[in-house]
Scaffold this motif. Structure first.
Motif: not given
Length: 274
Positions: A27-39, A41-45, A47-58
């Motif tokens: 769960l921590s990996l999944f939540v962190t992966a949705l944060h903006p690139s280059g940030t 993240p702290a904890g399991l918060a 994100p306000d704007d989930p970046r699903w495109g991070n998976f395509l970029r990766a």
């Protein structure tokens, strides 16, 4: 009755706690992966704007298409051969009880104690002298040998419990050793063989050390082995690194979830007896 109910609720609570502890890192990996690139993240918060495109970029950055193909080739080179050799050796040692089997089998058991880290240096020089460095054969051939002790141990545990009367009846009907093995014992051993195949697939797909040491080209490694190169390139981009890790983890997780009932069924049918 009250004590039984308490034990039942205690067991359920313990299972829930264990499940939560197991799922928390994913769960921590999944939540962190949705944060903006280059940030960072702290904890399991969430994100306000989930970046699903991070998976395509990766996927594109790690060249996942080539890695999937490479891992598939390595699995196809390791798993079928390991199953075939392990099944034949386990049948010879466990059921036919060939001459010298009592001496050979402890050597296979001793092989279970050898860690990859302890033999990686001489293995490197041997693969180099064979001219196989930076090829997929540098992963396939060592893995077949390293998996052999466990494969023989696993299959021998099944065949040693097969009744001798079954083979004697087949011999009276004119069956030779090969027919006895192929037409009678292999079909009966399918639960043990299939569960062994699942384990070998997971271990091969997740192989990291041999892929890193023996192969320089990330496109010829396993997906887990390529994680090292991906981490070196994107180690400071935590969300993208987490997205890549989840993509690399996804195939093995899917295989386990699909075949978990079959695997448990194989264990319950006695593939680990003896």
């Amino acid at each position: 009755m009250i004590t039984s109910r308490r034990e039942s609720w205690t067991g359920r609570l313990l299972l829930v706690v264990m499940m939560a502890v197991t799922l928390l890192p994913f769960l921590s990996l999944f939540v962190t992966a949705l944060h903006p690139s280059g940030t960072y993240p702290a904890g399991l918060a969430w994100p306000d704007d989930p970046r699903w495109g991070n998976f395509l970029r990766a996927f594109e950055a790690a060249n996942m298409g080539a890695l999937l193909w490479s891992s598939t080739l390595i699995v196809l080179g390791v798993v079928p051969i390991s199953i075939l050799l392990g099944t034949m050796a386990g049948f010879a040692i466990g059921h036919l009880r060939v001459i010298g089997g009592r001496v050979v089998f402890p050597l296979f058991v001793l092989g279970l104690t050898l860690p990859f880290e302890g033999i990686i240096t001489p293995l490197y020089y041997q693969i180099r002298d064979m001219g196989l460095l930076n090829t997929r054969w540098a992963i396939i051939l060592p893995l077949i040998g390293l998996f052999m002790p466990f494969s023989v141990f696993w299959m021998r545990a099944h065949f040693v419990n097969m009744p001798a009367e079954l083979s004697e009846s087949a011999r009276m009907d004119g069956a030779n050793v090969w027919q006895l093995f192929r037409r009678i014992h292999v079909p009966l051993a399918m639960p043990a063989i299939s569960s062994l195949g699942i384990l070998l697939f997971l271990w091969t797909w997740n192989q990291f050390l041999l892929a890193i040491v023996l192969v320089d080209d990330p496109a010829k490694r396993t997906m887990s082995g390529a994680l090292g190169a991906f981490q070196g390139q994107w180690g400071t981009d935590i969300p993208l690194l987490c997205a890549g890790s989840l993509l690399i983890l996804a195939p093995t997780l899917a295989i386990f979830l699909i075949f978990q009932r079959h695997f448990v069924k194989a264990l319950l049918q006695g593939s680990l007896k003896g």
